[in-house]
Design an enzyme around this catalytic site. Structure first.
Site, PDB file in Angstrom:
ATOM      1  N   ASP A 142      20.690   1.282 -11.777  1.00 28.83           N
ATOM      2  CA  ASP A 142      21.809   0.392 -12.091  1.00 28.83           C
ATOM      3  C   ASP A 142      22.868   0.388 -10.989  1.00 28.83           C
ATOM      4  O   ASP A 142      24.066   0.520 -11.252  1.00 28.83           O
ATOM      5  CB  ASP A 142      22.436   0.788 -13.433  1.00 28.83           C
ATOM      6  CG  ASP A 142      21.495   0.553 -14.593  1.00 28.83           C
ATOM      7  OD1 ASP A 142      20.534  -0.227 -14.432  1.00 28.83           O
ATOM      8  OD2 ASP A 142      21.701   1.158 -15.665  1.00 28.83           O
ATOM      9  N   VAL A 161       0.283 -18.248  -1.195  1.00 32.59           N
ATOM     10  CA  VAL A 161      -1.166 -18.441  -1.283  1.00 32.59           C
ATOM     11  C   VAL A 161      -1.671 -18.086  -2.680  1.00 32.59           C
ATOM     12  O   VAL A 161      -2.482 -18.798  -3.265  1.00 32.59           O
ATOM     13  CB  VAL A 161      -1.899 -17.573  -0.228  1.00 32.59           C
ATOM     14  CG1 VAL A 161      -3.411 -17.771  -0.317  1.00 32.59           C
ATOM     15  CG2 VAL A 161      -1.400 -17.902   1.163  1.00 32.59           C
ATOM     16  N   ASP A 212      11.405   2.560  -1.148  1.00 35.53           N
ATOM     17  CA  ASP A 212      11.360   1.223  -0.550  1.00 35.53           C
ATOM     18  C   ASP A 212      12.731   0.551  -0.478  1.00 35.53           C
ATOM     19  O   ASP A 212      12.804  -0.666  -0.294  1.00 35.53           O
ATOM     20  CB  ASP A 212      10.397   0.326  -1.342  1.00 35.53           C
ATOM     21  CG  ASP A 212       8.961   0.424  -0.844  1.00 35.53           C
ATOM     22  OD1 ASP A 212       8.751   1.020   0.229  1.00 35.53           O
ATOM     23  OD2 ASP A 212       8.053  -0.083  -1.528  1.00 35.53           O
ATOM     24  N   HIS A 238      11.038   0.516   8.086  1.00 36.54           N
ATOM     25  CA  HIS A 238      11.821   0.367   6.858  1.00 36.54           C
ATOM     26  C   HIS A 238      12.105   1.707   6.192  1.00 36.54           C
ATOM     27  O   HIS A 238      13.068   1.840   5.437  1.00 36.54           O
ATOM     28  CB  HIS A 238      11.116  -0.582   5.874  1.00 36.54           C
ATOM     29  CG  HIS A 238       9.924   0.012   5.189  1.00 36.54           C
ATOM     30  ND1 HIS A 238       8.636  -0.091   5.682  1.00 36.54           N
ATOM     31  CD2 HIS A 238       9.815   0.729   4.044  1.00 36.54           C
ATOM     32  CE1 HIS A 238       7.807   0.526   4.868  1.00 36.54           C
ATOM     33  NE2 HIS A 238       8.479   1.030   3.872  1.00 36.54           N
ATOM     34  N   ASP A 316       2.415   5.930  -4.138  1.00 38.76           N
ATOM     35  CA  ASP A 316       2.835   4.612  -3.651  1.00 38.76           C
ATOM     36  C   ASP A 316       1.634   3.671  -3.625  1.00 38.76           C
ATOM     37  O   ASP A 316       1.692   2.544  -4.131  1.00 38.76           O
ATOM     38  CB  ASP A 316       3.450   4.763  -2.260  1.00 38.76           C
ATOM     39  CG  ASP A 316       3.868   3.426  -1.653  1.00 38.76           C
ATOM     40  OD1 ASP A 316       4.207   2.507  -2.425  1.00 38.76           O
ATOM     41  OD2 ASP A 316       3.859   3.303  -0.420  1.00 38.76           O
ATOM     42  N   LYS A 317       0.524   4.130  -3.056  1.00 39.06           N
ATOM     43  CA  LYS A 317      -0.690   3.309  -3.013  1.00 39.06           C
ATOM     44  C   LYS A 317      -1.211   3.045  -4.415  1.00 39.06           C
ATOM     45  O   LYS A 317      -1.647   1.925  -4.734  1.00 39.06           O
ATOM     46  CB  LYS A 317      -1.778   4.009  -2.196  1.00 39.06           C
ATOM     47  CG  LYS A 317      -1.578   3.950  -0.697  1.00 39.06           C
ATOM     48  CD  LYS A 317      -2.790   4.496   0.025  1.00 39.06           C
ATOM     49  CE  LYS A 317      -2.566   4.436   1.529  1.00 39.06           C
ATOM     50  NZ  LYS A 317      -1.450   5.287   1.978  1.00 39.06           N
ATOM     51  N   GLN A 380      -3.772  -9.876   4.548  1.00 35.45           N
ATOM     52  CA  GLN A 380      -3.997 -10.487   5.861  1.00 35.45           C
ATOM     53  C   GLN A 380      -4.676 -11.849   5.720  1.00 35.45           C
ATOM     54  O   GLN A 380      -5.398 -12.281   6.613  1.00 35.45           O
ATOM     55  CB  GLN A 380      -4.844  -9.555   6.746  1.00 35.45           C
ATOM     56  CG  GLN A 380      -4.294  -8.165   6.914  1.00 35.45           C
ATOM     57  CD  GLN A 380      -2.934  -8.126   7.584  1.00 35.45           C
ATOM     58  OE1 GLN A 380      -2.516  -9.077   8.228  1.00 35.45           O
ATOM     59  NE2 GLN A 380      -2.225  -7.012   7.426  1.00 35.45           N
ATOM     60  N   HIS A 381      -4.458 -12.510   4.604  1.00 37.81           N
ATOM     61  CA  HIS A 381      -5.009 -13.850   4.401  1.00 37.81           C
ATOM     62  C   HIS A 381      -4.506 -14.762   5.519  1.00 37.81           C
ATOM     63  O   HIS A 381      -3.327 -14.735   5.877  1.00 37.81           O
ATOM     64  CB  HIS A 381      -4.557 -14.380   3.035  1.00 37.81           C
ATOM     65  CG  HIS A 381      -5.270 -15.615   2.599  1.00 37.81           C
ATOM     66  ND1 HIS A 381      -4.989 -16.855   3.128  1.00 37.81           N
ATOM     67  CD2 HIS A 381      -6.252 -15.813   1.670  1.00 37.81           C
ATOM     68  CE1 HIS A 381      -5.761 -17.761   2.551  1.00 37.81           C
ATOM     69  NE2 HIS A 381      -6.530 -17.157   1.660  1.00 37.81           N
ATOM     70  N   ARG A 456       3.588 -27.912   3.003  1.00 37.14           N
ATOM     71  CA  ARG A 456       2.274 -27.351   3.378  1.00 37.14           C
ATOM     72  C   ARG A 456       1.785 -27.938   4.704  1.00 37.14           C
ATOM     73  O   ARG A 456       0.598 -28.101   4.948  1.00 37.14           O
ATOM     74  CB  ARG A 456       1.253 -27.610   2.268  1.00 37.14           C
ATOM     75  CG  ARG A 456       0.178 -26.544   2.144  1.00 37.14           C
ATOM     76  CD  ARG A 456       0.732 -25.248   1.628  1.00 37.14           C
ATOM     77  NE  ARG A 456      -0.328 -24.282   1.353  1.00 37.14           N
ATOM     78  CZ  ARG A 456      -0.126 -23.081   0.825  1.00 37.14           C
ATOM     79  NH1 ARG A 456       1.092 -22.709   0.509  1.00 37.14           N
ATOM     80  NH2 ARG A 456      -1.119 -22.255   0.604  1.00 37.14           N
TER      81      ARG A 456
END
Length: 631
Positions: A142, A161, A212, A238, A316-317, A380-381, A456
């Site tokens: 908070d 995507v 994060d 980061h 995390d993963k 990685q699209h 697009r």
């Protein structure tokens, strides 16, 4: 929506007085969120608020009248806030030698803690179900610094995507804090000899919650694409900003007294939390060989829970696998609950590490395979990546004109806001809309790029290729790649099209199992059923012959920024010729888009059909029969 839980199971209910105090008129939510909490013990205070004399007085009245015991509590200045964290070793160091007396004291203090358990807030998470959050973690959640994560997409441009990938860093961080608590509590219950105390658990959960805090707009796009271009030469991650933001969160919200109230040692535990997020804190005072300050080598395994620098197996993963797969519509093949069931701490080279059962080695290979699949299919699209590249281009063009007010009224740009946490708190994905809806003429170029994304009208992908092993493109070569593509104009090109380096964009993607070319499982230790204390390693050959031979590769994608069809057709031929010149793999559609170029490279036209016998490897008898059949 969150709601408050009652006390934990097993907590005795206190009798409600006949007369209602003012606080009794509040809902349970209000009573539990009040800090400090209302009085609830014989001394008129919550036990956590007792000073040393109040604690000793309570112990004396509860039957612990031995002067030596009370004297040791006084000498060591034990207060109510430290009670939940006392261990057998602590009592022994305090001079309480009798084993029976130590156990009686610990049992008594444990029951006291149960009777005054903190009210936990319950969150209904779509991934982990109903999870309980400690009041101190709620106080951290908070705050403006943590609430900022509501406005940062977990997967950045991937949302453009995969329409379901709208989740944010906020819910992921809560999930990591929850899983960190699950793993450390499982180790505490399974191995009491580790002497994991409530302070350790709280610190690990806070690190998971805050790991994060330092992400910028569109998550990894900011530190992976924007900052390297906006501020070349700046070595920034980061995680560094997460540590700075955590410090800012504590000081600006005056949480130090709250943390002390819940038993944390500010000097030691804040270092411990920061070290879990970003690794060892560099100082000149530590000459012991152990790089950490927050916890000793005996509790070094705690650093492997939130961000495991040793082998990459961390909570995390586990959260982002489950959460991202849920929102992307992709199957998650790793079960973190099973890992927690089999997790144990074993000693390896005089250091303690988290290990798992030998039979789980296949599941860990599946875990890293899942990570690789998520990168290939989503993170990685090729369209997601080009959208992030276009957003980056827009931010770079807008950067000189954006002003974000920080501490002392000083103004910062998008690229410099990370230098001041007050300014950085205001920097979120909203910067996209600020540019898109602006009417300032100096933002016109940036605004037009973002309008193209909405229409697009994207840069066109010309194809994908790979270098041979050992011939990967190095980082220092990246800037010159568009010039190389332009210089690869094929001789067979018939169209009268002139292309320049600025028309091309080359995206180099390094894919691996988390440790570059190394196999991360080689850094994992296991234990066997026959001896759970003995740590062992398991080689790839002991698992299966069907596991990957390599653990890293490089993908290269080339895009064209111009939209004219004739230009794109010509650019595709440039790309194929460049692949020929660089001895890269043949693009999958190379024979279609450049049929006049691909035959020029001999090893691109080898018949790779495994079912066709190689005449050079046939026996003379079989060669004879093959000839007869051909006739």
């Amino acid at each position: 929506m969150a709601m408050w839980s009652g006390a934990r199971e097993g907590t005795p209910k206190r009798a409600r007085p006949n007369s209602l105090a003012k606080d009794d008129l509040h809902t349970p939510e209000k009573r539990a969120s009040a800090w400090p909490p209302p009085a609830a013990d014989p001394c008129g205070l919550h036990p956590r608020s007792w000073d040393t004399e109040q604690l000793c007085d309570f112990l004396r009245r509860s039957g612990f009248e031995d002067p030596a015991v009370l004297s040791s509590f006084r000498e060591n200045k034990i207060t109510g806030s430290t009670l939940p964290y006392l261990t057998k070793s602590d009592l022994e160091e305090m001079g309480i030698r009798l084993v029976g007396l130590r156990l009686d004291l610990l049992n008594f203090l444990h029951k006291l803690g149960q009777n005054h358990a903190d009210m936990l807030k319950v969150f209904n998470d779509p991934i982990h179900g109903h999870i309980e959050i400690h009041p101190l973690l709620v106080r951290i959640i908070d705050t403006p610094q943590f609430q900022r994560l509501r406005y940062i997409k977990q997967l950045g441009g991937t949302y453009y995507v995969f329409p379901g990938a709208s989740h944010n860093r906020f819910e992921h961080s809560i999930g990591v804090g929850h899983l960190a608590g699950c793993l450390v509590r499982a180790l505490q219950e399974r191995q009491p000899e580790l002497e994991i105390n409530l302070r350790d658990i709280l610190c690990v959960q806070i690190a998971g919650l805050c790991h994060d805090l330092g992400h910028g707009p569109f998550s990894h796009m900011f530190d992976g694409r924007f900052i390297p271009l906006a501020r070349p030469g700046l070595n920034w991650k980061h995680e560094q900003a997460s540590v700075q933001m955590f410090e800012h969160l504590i000081t600006s919200n005056e949480l130090q007294p709250v943390m002390e109230y819940f038993g944390l040692n500010l000097a030691e535990d804040i270092d411990f939390i920061k070290e879990q997020i970003a690794g060892p804190i560099e100082t000149d005072t530590n000459n012991s060989g152990w790089p950490y300050h927050g916890r000793s080598k005996e509790k070094g395994f705690l650093y492997e829970i939130v961000a495991n620098k040793r082998n990459g197996i961390d909570v995390d993963k586990w959260d982002y696998f489950a959460r991202d797969c849920h929102h992307l519509g992709i199957q998650n093949n790793f079960d973190y609950k099973r890992f927690i069931k089999f997790a144990r701490v074993c000693e390896v080279d005089k250091k303690k590490h988290i290990c798992t059962r030998d039979k789980e080695v296949g599941n860990l290979y599946d875990m890293f395979h899942t990570r690789n699949c998520l990168h290939r299919r989503a993170y990685q699209h090729q369209v997601g990546n080009i959208i992030e590249t276009m957003i980056t281009d827009a931010f770079l063009k807008a950067d000189p004109y954006i002003r974000i007010k920080g501490s002392g009224g000083k103004e910062y740009k998008i690229s410099t806001a990370l230098e001041d946490m007050e300014a950085y708190t205001k920097l979120t994905d909203d910067i996209f809309l600020k540019i898109l809806h602006s009417d300032e003429p100096e933002l016109e170029e940036a605004r037009e790029i973002l309008h193209k994304i909405e229409r697009r009208d994207l840069y066109k992908c010309l194809g994908e290729t790979q270098p041979e092993e050992g011939k990967e493109i190095k980082k220092e070569e990246y800037d010159g790649l568009p010039d190389e593509v332009v210089a690869s104009k094929p001789a067979v090109l018939s169209q009268d099209v002139e292309l320049k380096a600025e028309d091309f964009l080359v995206d180099v993607i390094n894919m691996d199992y988390g440790m570059k070319k190394k196999n991360p499982i080689n850094k994992v230790h296991f234990y066997c059923k026959s001896d759970v204390t003995q740590a062992i390693k398991i080689s790839k050959e002991q698992v299966s012959k069907l596991l990957p031979e390599k653990f890293a590769e490089q993908l290269i994608r080339v895009y064209c920024k111009r939209m004219d069809e004739n230009v794109i057709d010509a650019a595709k031929k440039y790309f194929v010729q460049w692949c020929v010149n660089r001895d890269f793999t043949k693009p999958r559609d190379g024979d279609v888009i450049a049929p006049e170029i691909t035959p020029m490279k001999a090893n691109w036209n080898v018949n790779n059909d495994d079912d066709t016998p190689d005449p050079n490897n046939l026996s003379s008898d079989l060669k004879c029969r093959t000839t007869l059949f051909k006739d």
